[in-house]
Write an enzyme that holds these catalytic residues in place. Sequence first.
Site, PDB file in Angstrom:
ATOM      1  N   GLN A 128       0.851  -1.195   0.000  1.00  0.00           N
ATOM      2  CA  GLN A 128       0.000   0.000   0.000  1.00  0.00           C
ATOM      3  C   GLN A 128       0.883   1.240   0.000  1.00  0.00           C
ATOM      4  O   GLN A 128       0.395   2.354  -0.096  1.00  0.00           O
ATOM      5  CB  GLN A 128      -0.870   0.020   1.261  1.00  0.00           C
ATOM      6  N   ASN A 129       2.179   1.027   0.173  1.00  0.00           N
ATOM      7  CA  ASN A 129       3.084   2.165   0.323  1.00  0.00           C
ATOM      8  C   ASN A 129       3.398   2.825  -1.012  1.00  0.00           C
ATOM      9  O   ASN A 129       3.459   2.168  -2.045  1.00  0.00           O
ATOM     10  CB  ASN A 129       4.380   1.731   1.008  1.00  0.00           C
ATOM     11  N   ASP A 171       6.155   4.889  -1.169  1.00  0.00           N
ATOM     12  CA  ASP A 171       7.498   5.452  -1.014  1.00  0.00           C
ATOM     13  C   ASP A 171       8.567   4.856  -1.926  1.00  0.00           C
ATOM     14  O   ASP A 171       9.677   5.377  -2.021  1.00  0.00           O
ATOM     15  CB  ASP A 171       7.940   5.356   0.456  1.00  0.00           C
ATOM     16  N   HIS A 206      -1.604   1.689  -4.057  1.00  0.00           N
ATOM     17  CA  HIS A 206      -1.956   3.115  -3.884  1.00  0.00           C
ATOM     18  C   HIS A 206      -1.054   4.058  -4.671  1.00  0.00           C
ATOM     19  O   HIS A 206      -1.009   5.248  -4.369  1.00  0.00           O
ATOM     20  CB  HIS A 206      -1.966   3.480  -2.390  1.00  0.00           C
ATOM     21  N   CYS A 216      -0.704  13.637 -15.418  1.00  0.00           N
ATOM     22  CA  CYS A 216      -1.301  14.870 -15.923  1.00  0.00           C
ATOM     23  C   CYS A 216      -2.816  14.810 -15.792  1.00  0.00           C
ATOM     24  O   CYS A 216      -3.449  13.829 -16.183  1.00  0.00           O
ATOM     25  CB  CYS A 216      -0.888  15.086 -17.380  1.00  0.00           C
ATOM     26  N   GLY A 238       2.698  -4.723   8.948  1.00  0.00           N
ATOM     27  CA  GLY A 238       2.703  -3.292   9.225  1.00  0.00           C
ATOM     28  C   GLY A 238       1.571  -2.505   8.604  1.00  0.00           C
ATOM     29  O   GLY A 238       1.789  -1.411   8.097  1.00  0.00           O
ATOM     30  N   THR A 239       0.376  -3.060   8.675  1.00  0.00           N
ATOM     31  CA  THR A 239      -0.778  -2.280   8.205  1.00  0.00           C
ATOM     32  C   THR A 239      -1.876  -2.341   9.263  1.00  0.00           C
ATOM     33  O   THR A 239      -2.101  -3.385   9.872  1.00  0.00           O
ATOM     34  CB  THR A 239      -1.290  -2.761   6.826  1.00  0.00           C
ATOM     35  N   SER A 240      -2.558  -1.199   9.467  1.00  0.00           N
ATOM     36  CA  SER A 240      -3.562  -1.130  10.528  1.00  0.00           C
ATOM     37  C   SER A 240      -4.859  -1.835  10.123  1.00  0.00           C
ATOM     38  O   SER A 240      -5.716  -2.066  10.954  1.00  0.00           O
ATOM     39  CB  SER A 240      -3.851   0.327  10.879  1.00  0.00           C
TER      40      SER A 240
HETATM   41  C1  BJW Z   1       4.568  -1.522  12.505  1.00  0.00           C
HETATM   42  C2  BJW Z   1       5.784  -0.894  12.736  1.00  0.00           C
HETATM   43  C3  BJW Z   1       6.929  -1.706  12.679  1.00  0.00           C
HETATM   44  C4  BJW Z   1       4.259   0.612  12.868  1.00  0.00           C
HETATM   45  N1  BJW Z   1       6.800  -2.999  12.396  1.00  0.00           N
HETATM   46  N2  BJW Z   1       4.467  -2.797  12.246  1.00  0.00           N
HETATM   47  C5  BJW Z   1     -15.540  -0.513   2.345  1.00  0.00           C
HETATM   48  C6  BJW Z   1     -16.012  -0.179   3.592  1.00  0.00           C
HETATM   49  C7  BJW Z   1     -15.853   1.104   4.097  1.00  0.00           C
HETATM   50  C8  BJW Z   1     -15.183   2.095   3.367  1.00  0.00           C
HETATM   51  C9  BJW Z   1     -14.712   1.754   2.133  1.00  0.00           C
HETATM   52  C10 BJW Z   1     -14.888   0.478   1.628  1.00  0.00           C
HETATM   53  N3  BJW Z   1     -14.298   0.416   0.404  1.00  0.00           N
HETATM   54  C11 BJW Z   1     -13.756   1.623   0.150  1.00  0.00           C
HETATM   55  C12 BJW Z   1     -14.006   2.468   1.174  1.00  0.00           C
HETATM   56  C13 BJW Z   1     -13.592   3.879   1.286  1.00  0.00           C
HETATM   57  C14 BJW Z   1     -12.115   4.025   1.610  1.00  0.00           C
HETATM   58  C15 BJW Z   1     -11.820   3.376   2.955  1.00  0.00           C
HETATM   59  O1  BJW Z   1     -11.298   2.284   3.070  1.00  0.00           O
HETATM   60  N4  BJW Z   1     -12.113   4.068   4.026  1.00  0.00           N
HETATM   61  C16 BJW Z   1     -11.858   3.556   5.370  1.00  0.00           C
HETATM   62  C17 BJW Z   1     -10.890   4.482   6.090  1.00  0.00           C
HETATM   63  C18 BJW Z   1     -13.142   3.381   6.086  1.00  0.00           C
HETATM   64  N5  BJW Z   1     -11.306   3.428   0.567  1.00  0.00           N
HETATM   65  C19 BJW Z   1     -11.066   4.076  -0.557  1.00  0.00           C
HETATM   66  O2  BJW Z   1     -11.527   5.179  -0.768  1.00  0.00           O
HETATM   67  C20 BJW Z   1     -10.202   3.370  -1.590  1.00  0.00           C
HETATM   68  N6  BJW Z   1     -10.901   3.409  -2.837  1.00  0.00           N
HETATM   69  C21 BJW Z   1     -11.853   2.541  -3.175  1.00  0.00           C
HETATM   70  O3  BJW Z   1     -12.060   1.531  -2.555  1.00  0.00           O
HETATM   71  O4  BJW Z   1     -12.585   2.912  -4.287  1.00  0.00           O
HETATM   72  C22 BJW Z   1     -13.872   2.352  -4.460  1.00  0.00           C
HETATM   73  C23 BJW Z   1     -14.842   2.943  -3.422  1.00  0.00           C
HETATM   74  C24 BJW Z   1     -14.773   4.287  -3.091  1.00  0.00           C
HETATM   75  C25 BJW Z   1     -15.636   4.824  -2.120  1.00  0.00           C
HETATM   76  C26 BJW Z   1     -16.554   3.985  -1.474  1.00  0.00           C
HETATM   77  C27 BJW Z   1     -16.597   2.632  -1.798  1.00  0.00           C
HETATM   78  C28 BJW Z   1     -15.733   2.109  -2.783  1.00  0.00           C
HETATM   79  C29 BJW Z   1      -8.906   4.144  -1.792  1.00  0.00           C
HETATM   80  C30 BJW Z   1      -8.044   4.125  -0.593  1.00  0.00           C
HETATM   81  C31 BJW Z   1      -6.796   5.001  -0.836  1.00  0.00           C
HETATM   82  C32 BJW Z   1      -5.942   5.124   0.402  1.00  0.00           C
HETATM   83  N7  BJW Z   1      -4.991   6.149   0.211  1.00  0.00           N
HETATM   84  C33 BJW Z   1      -3.992   6.405   1.238  1.00  0.00           C
HETATM   85  C34 BJW Z   1      -3.197   7.663   0.831  1.00  0.00           C
HETATM   86  C35 BJW Z   1      -2.250   7.343  -0.326  1.00  0.00           C
HETATM   87  C36 BJW Z   1      -1.478   8.527  -0.776  1.00  0.00           C
HETATM   88  C37 BJW Z   1      -0.655   9.155   0.313  1.00  0.00           C
HETATM   89  O5  BJW Z   1       0.140   8.493   0.986  1.00  0.00           O
HETATM   90  O6  BJW Z   1      -0.797  10.348   0.514  1.00  0.00           O
HETATM   91  O7  BJW Z   1      -3.130   5.269   1.391  1.00  0.00           O
HETATM   92  S1  BJW Z   1      -4.683   6.588   2.867  1.00  0.00           S
HETATM   93  C38 BJW Z   1      -3.357   5.815   3.714  1.00  0.00           C
HETATM   94  O8  BJW Z   1      -3.844   4.634   4.410  1.00  0.00           O
HETATM   95  C39 BJW Z   1      -2.394   5.319   2.621  1.00  0.00           C
HETATM   96  C40 BJW Z   1      -2.062   3.939   3.130  1.00  0.00           C
HETATM   97  O9  BJW Z   1      -1.588   3.125   2.068  1.00  0.00           O
HETATM   98  C41 BJW Z   1      -3.352   3.475   3.734  1.00  0.00           C
HETATM   99  C42 BJW Z   1      -3.202   2.340   4.698  1.00  0.00           C
HETATM  100  O10 BJW Z   1      -2.445   2.709   5.801  1.00  0.00           O
HETATM  101  P1  BJW Z   1      -1.487   1.649   6.503  1.00  0.00           P
HETATM  102  O11 BJW Z   1      -0.407   1.277   5.575  1.00  0.00           O
HETATM  103  O12 BJW Z   1      -2.275   0.564   7.081  1.00  0.00           O
HETATM  104  O13 BJW Z   1      -0.792   2.562   7.628  1.00  0.00           O
HETATM  105  P2  BJW Z   1      -1.287   2.892   9.130  1.00  0.00           P
HETATM  106  O14 BJW Z   1      -0.530   4.078   9.570  1.00  0.00           O
HETATM  107  O15 BJW Z   1      -2.741   2.949   9.221  1.00  0.00           O
HETATM  108  O16 BJW Z   1      -0.816   1.615   9.961  1.00  0.00           O
HETATM  109  C43 BJW Z   1       0.542   1.336  10.234  1.00  0.00           C
HETATM  110  C44 BJW Z   1       0.598   0.016  10.972  1.00  0.00           C
HETATM  111  O17 BJW Z   1       1.947  -0.377  11.109  1.00  0.00           O
HETATM  112  C45 BJW Z   1       0.007   0.076  12.380  1.00  0.00           C
HETATM  113  O18 BJW Z   1      -0.852  -1.047  12.558  1.00  0.00           O
HETATM  114  C46 BJW Z   1       1.236  -0.043  13.294  1.00  0.00           C
HETATM  115  O19 BJW Z   1       0.974  -0.757  14.493  1.00  0.00           O
HETATM  116  C47 BJW Z   1       2.194  -0.799  12.419  1.00  0.00           C
HETATM  117  N8  BJW Z   1       3.620  -0.561  12.669  1.00  0.00           N
HETATM  118  N9  BJW Z   1       5.566   0.438  13.024  1.00  0.00           N
HETATM  119  C48 BJW Z   1       5.564  -3.526  12.248  1.00  0.00           C
HETATM  120  N10 BJW Z   1       8.177  -1.184  12.916  1.00  0.00           N
HETATM  121 ZN    ZN Z   2      -0.709  16.664 -20.132  1.00  0.00          ZN
END
Ligand code: BJW
Ligand code: ZN
Length: 243
Positions: free
Chosen positions: A106-107, A109, A124, A132, A192-194
């Site tokens: 999902q990263n 970076d 992502h 563009c 490492g994903t929440s």
């Molecule tokens: C360690 C550690 C160490 C720390 N060792 N571990 C179904 C139900 C409800 C809602 C939806 C659904 N389907 C879609 C949605 C809407 C939405 C969604 O999910 N919302 C929820 C929040 C409720 N999803 C979307 O909009 C997605 N699109 C989609 O599905 O389109 C169709 C649709 C749209 C609308 C409605 C329905 C369908 C798109 C999602 C895009 C996410 N984008 C981001 C930003 C990317 C760009 C940027 O970076 O700026 O992606 S949000 C952000 O969260 C980023 C990440 O990839 C993503 C996930 O985060 P991640 O990786 O889990 O990080 P953290 O910080 O949350 O967790 C870190 C974890 O690591 C923790 O658990 C720590 O404990 C652990 N940790 N150190 C091991 N050393």
């Molecule tokens: Zn262009």
Amino acid sequence: MAEQSNDEKIRLLKERLEGCERVVALTGAGISAESGVPTFRGQDGLWRHYRATDLATPEAFAENSRLVWEFYNWRREVLAPLHPNPGHLALAAMESRFPHFTLITQNIDGLHQTAGSRKVIELHGNIWWVRCTGCGELTEDRRAPLPELPTCEACSALLRPHVVWFGEMLDPKILDQAYRALDTCQVMIVVGTSGVVQPAASMGATARRRGAFVAEINLEPTPYTDIYELSILGKSGEVLPLL
Ligand code: BJW
Ligand code: ZN
């Protein structure tokens, strides 16, 4: 049954991986945390300081592209000097160990690629690419930061980061590749994903339903911990190299 120790769980996972043909790893921000990349949620998470809805949605970009670009340019500057950690390196090594190893992240970076992973499914997008908003042209641009409001060389329209914002669809071709791997994998490691952002969050559950042995590596339990076979509590940079 008494709770297994982490050592015991790691031994079990190693046993499962022995001779395995099809393995999937799904990573989130936690794997890059030990490289110095801020995670999104949790104590020092990015979304503690910034509201996702103000910055990571298509609506925000339409209303205030300057602010959104400021945020992404700042993140590009933060990321530019960072290096992969032992967790990234361990996953890169797994690519040559298993006949079919799929790394889904999902990263945005790009640290998996820097660590040497050649096949990475980026759900992502990637912060080092821009797209563009006019002609759709996709370009790699590693300058950090970019101009305040970068524009397309071909058509002069505004560029945007090539990342997936909330409410945007993930690329169907990329999703298809991910689900094909989830369909047939024997072992999946969720790192490492929440587990709150869909559709990535439920990918471990999908693999589990399709018969895979799913193990999670995280500092803390997640909403999916109970449905996985194993939950190893620890830092990915310390646990993954042991596998
Ligand atoms: C360690 C550690 C160490 C720390 N060792 N571990 C179904 C139900 C409800 C809602 C939806 C659904 N389907 C879609 C949605 C809407 C939405 C969604 O999910 N919302 C929820 C929040 C409720 N999803 C979307 O909009 C997605 N699109 C989609 O599905 O389109 C169709 C649709 C749209 C609308 C409605 C329905 C369908 C798109 C999602 C895009 C996410 N984008 C981001 C930003 C990317 C760009 C940027 O970076 O700026 O992606 S949000 C952000 O969260 C980023 C990440 O990839 C993503 C996930 O985060 P991640 O990786 O889990 O990080 P953290 O910080 O949350 O967790 C870190 C974890 O690591 C923790 O658990 C720590 O404990 C652990 N940790 N150190 C091991 N050393
Ligand atoms: Zn262009």
